[in-house]
Design a protein around this motif. Structure first.
Motif, PDB file in Angstrom:
ATOM      1  N   THR A  65       0.848  -1.188   0.000  1.00 11.04           N
ATOM      2  CA  THR A  65       0.000   0.000   0.000  1.00 11.04           C
ATOM      3  C   THR A  65       0.880   1.233   0.000  1.00 11.04           C
ATOM      4  OG1 THR A  65      -0.107  -0.008   2.418  1.00 11.04           O
ATOM      5  CG2 THR A  65      -1.859  -1.170   1.243  1.00 11.04           C
ATOM      6  N   LEU A  66       0.393   2.288  -0.589  1.00  8.99           N
ATOM      7  CA  LEU A  66       1.145   3.534  -0.703  1.00  8.99           C
ATOM      8  C   LEU A  66       0.258   4.700  -0.320  1.00  8.99           C
ATOM      9  CD1 LEU A  66       3.552   5.294  -1.704  1.00  8.99           C
ATOM     10  CD2 LEU A  66       2.533   5.161  -3.990  1.00  8.99           C
ATOM     11  N   ASN A  67       0.756   5.544   0.558  1.00  5.46           N
ATOM     12  CA  ASN A  67       0.085   6.781   0.920  1.00  5.46           C
ATOM     13  C   ASN A  67       1.024   7.921   0.530  1.00  5.46           C
ATOM     14  OD1 ASN A  67      -0.808   9.122   2.309  1.00  5.46           O
ATOM     15  ND2 ASN A  67      -1.857   7.882   3.823  1.00  5.46           N
ATOM     16  N   LYS A  68       0.753   8.530  -0.609  1.00  5.28           N
ATOM     17  CA  LYS A  68       1.628   9.588  -1.119  1.00  5.28           C
ATOM     18  C   LYS A  68       1.606  10.828  -0.237  1.00  5.28           C
ATOM     19  CE  LYS A  68       1.430  10.747  -5.369  1.00  5.28           C
ATOM     20  NZ  LYS A  68       0.823  11.097  -6.685  1.00  5.28           N
ATOM     21  N   THR A  69       0.451  11.115   0.308  1.00  5.77           N
ATOM     22  CA  THR A  69       0.334  12.313   1.140  1.00  5.77           C
ATOM     23  C   THR A  69       1.228  12.206   2.370  1.00  5.77           C
ATOM     24  OG1 THR A  69      -1.944  12.595   0.399  1.00  5.77           O
ATOM     25  CG2 THR A  69      -1.273  13.822   2.370  1.00  5.77           C
ATOM     26  N   ALA A  70       1.177  11.045   2.994  1.00  7.79           N
ATOM     27  CA  ALA A  70       1.968  10.833   4.200  1.00  7.79           C
ATOM     28  C   ALA A  70       3.373  10.352   3.880  1.00  7.79           C
ATOM     29  CB  ALA A  70       1.260   9.819   5.100  1.00  7.79           C
ATOM     30  N   LYS A  71       3.624  10.050   2.633  1.00  9.21           N
ATOM     31  CA  LYS A  71       4.923   9.541   2.184  1.00  9.21           C
ATOM     32  C   LYS A  71       5.317   8.281   2.945  1.00  9.21           C
ATOM     33  CE  LYS A  71       6.899  13.765   2.114  1.00  9.21           C
ATOM     34  NZ  LYS A  71       7.904  14.816   1.944  1.00  9.21           N
ATOM     35  N   HIS A  72       4.394   7.331   2.954  1.00  4.90           N
ATOM     36  CA  HIS A  72       4.779   6.041   3.496  1.00  4.90           C
ATOM     37  C   HIS A  72       4.126   4.914   2.704  1.00  4.90           C
ATOM     38  CE1 HIS A  72       1.056   5.172   5.718  1.00  4.90           C
ATOM     39  NE2 HIS A  72       1.132   6.337   6.303  1.00  4.90           N
ATOM     40  N   PHE A  73       4.783   3.780   2.733  1.00  7.16           N
ATOM     41  CA  PHE A  73       4.295   2.601   2.035  1.00  7.16           C
ATOM     42  C   PHE A  73       4.593   1.369   2.880  1.00  7.16           C
ATOM     43  CE2 PHE A  73       8.441   1.339   0.007  1.00  7.16           C
ATOM     44  CZ  PHE A  73       9.165   2.474   0.288  1.00  7.16           C
ATOM     45  N   SER A  74       3.785   0.360   2.711  1.00  4.29           N
ATOM     46  CA  SER A  74       3.865  -0.808   3.580  1.00  4.29           C
ATOM     47  C   SER A  74       3.771  -2.103   2.784  1.00  4.29           C
ATOM     48  CB  SER A  74       2.731  -0.784   4.609  1.00  4.29           C
ATOM     49  OG  SER A  74       2.779   0.368   5.408  1.00  4.29           O
ATOM     50  N   LEU A  75       4.426  -3.108   3.305  1.00  2.50           N
ATOM     51  CA  LEU A  75       4.363  -4.465   2.743  1.00  2.50           C
ATOM     52  C   LEU A  75       3.539  -5.320   3.687  1.00  2.50           C
ATOM     53  CD1 LEU A  75       5.484  -6.563   0.621  1.00  2.50           C
ATOM     54  CD2 LEU A  75       7.254  -7.067   2.323  1.00  2.50           C
ATOM     55  N   HIS A  76       2.586  -6.048   3.117  1.00  2.00           N
ATOM     56  CA  HIS A  76       1.736  -6.926   3.914  1.00  2.00           C
ATOM     57  C   HIS A  76       1.895  -8.342   3.388  1.00  2.00           C
ATOM     58  CE1 HIS A  76      -0.729  -3.399   5.391  1.00  2.00           C
ATOM     59  NE2 HIS A  76      -0.161  -2.886   4.317  1.00  2.00           N
ATOM     60  N   ILE A  77       2.239  -9.248   4.266  1.00  2.00           N
ATOM     61  CA  ILE A  77       2.317 -10.665   3.891  1.00  2.00           C
ATOM     62  C   ILE A  77       1.290 -11.411   4.731  1.00  2.00           C
ATOM     63  CG2 ILE A  77       3.777 -12.705   3.659  1.00  2.00           C
ATOM     64  CD1 ILE A  77       6.214 -10.851   3.764  1.00  2.00           C
ATOM     65  N   THR A  78       0.376 -12.080   4.068  1.00  2.00           N
ATOM     66  CA  THR A  78      -0.638 -12.844   4.798  1.00  2.00           C
ATOM     67  C   THR A  78      -0.291 -14.324   4.778  1.00  2.00           C
ATOM     68  OG1 THR A  78      -1.974 -13.055   2.798  1.00  2.00           O
ATOM     69  CG2 THR A  78      -2.462 -11.187   4.239  1.00  2.00           C
TER      70      THR A  78
END
Lengths: 113, 117
Positions: A65-78
């Motif tokens: 997921t990417l949040n450009k406004t907050a300048k953060h991105f995350s990796l999710h492994i299920t």
């Protein structure tokens, strides 16, 4: 220049649980965000990437997921599996050929059977 | 597709000697190759960006006279560690992106472990 912060540095989960790794970046011009998986002594392998024109991308058990406004991105492994155990690196780039990647410091993920 | 090889995979040398590491793109033409250094349990640190037919661009703090980079063709870049010393011992990894691959994506070689005695 670009600065990428990655958290946590280590993450231990039980098999079947989910794992989330988060990164922040500093340069608002960055628009390409790959994630690499590196097993001990081996090359980094691209597992998923996202560009700034989308907010989420999924590939089987892996999502970013990417949040450009907050300048953060995350990796999710299920549904984690022991073979998911490795070091994961996030990176950021302004994209295009020639443009360098700036890497986070990495997260050592351990999936316990 | 998009396979990158490196040679040698490991090398041990005496202090003061020079070591050459090759990075090849096997099934695509690499307009740009990148050289990284990785210490144990640390991240990848970019050393230089190499474009075919032109001089490499070195990152701040990387000695260009010590780490000689040549990108003579669209499939080969070399890194020569000159007058190696024990502190140069590290894992050196190259990556490449190029014409026939998805622009932006870097594909990594398997790395070369250098040990300087």
């Amino acid at each position: 220049g670009e600065n990428v912060e990655q958290h946590p540095s280590t993450l231990s989960v039980q098999e079947g649980d989910s794992a989330v790794i988060k990164c922040t970046y500093s340069d608002s011009a960055s628009n390409y965000f790959p994630w690499y998986k590196q097993e001990l002594g081996k090359r980094p392998q691209l597992i998923i990437d996202i560009r700034s024109n989308v907010g989420e991308k999924k590939d089987q058990r892996i999502a970013v997921t990417l949040n450009k406004t907050a300048k953060h991105f995350s990796l999710h492994i299920t549904e984690t599996q022991p073979e998911d155990s490795a070091v994961y690196f996030c990176a950021a780039s302004i994209g295009g050929s020639n443009y360098k990647l700036t890497f986070g410091k990495g997260t050592l993920l351990t999936v316990n059977p | 597709g998009a396979v990158v090889s490196q040679h040698p995979s490991w090398v041990i040398c005496k202090s003061g000697t020079s070591v050459k590491i090759e990075c090849r793109s096997l099934d695509f033409q690499a307009t740009t190759m990148f050289w990284y250094r990785q210490f144990p349990k640390q991240s990848l640190m970019l050393m230089a960006t190499s474009n075919e037919g032109s001089k490499a661009t070195y990152e701040q703090g990387v000695e260009k006279d010590k780490f000689l980079i040549n990108h003579a063709s669209l499939t080969l870049s070399t890194l020569t560690v000159t007058s190696a010393h024990p502190e140069d011992s590290s894992f050196y990894i190259c990556s490449a992106d190029g014409l026939a691959t998805d622009t932006d994506t870097q594909y990594f070689g398997p790395g070369t472990r250098l040990t300087v005695l």
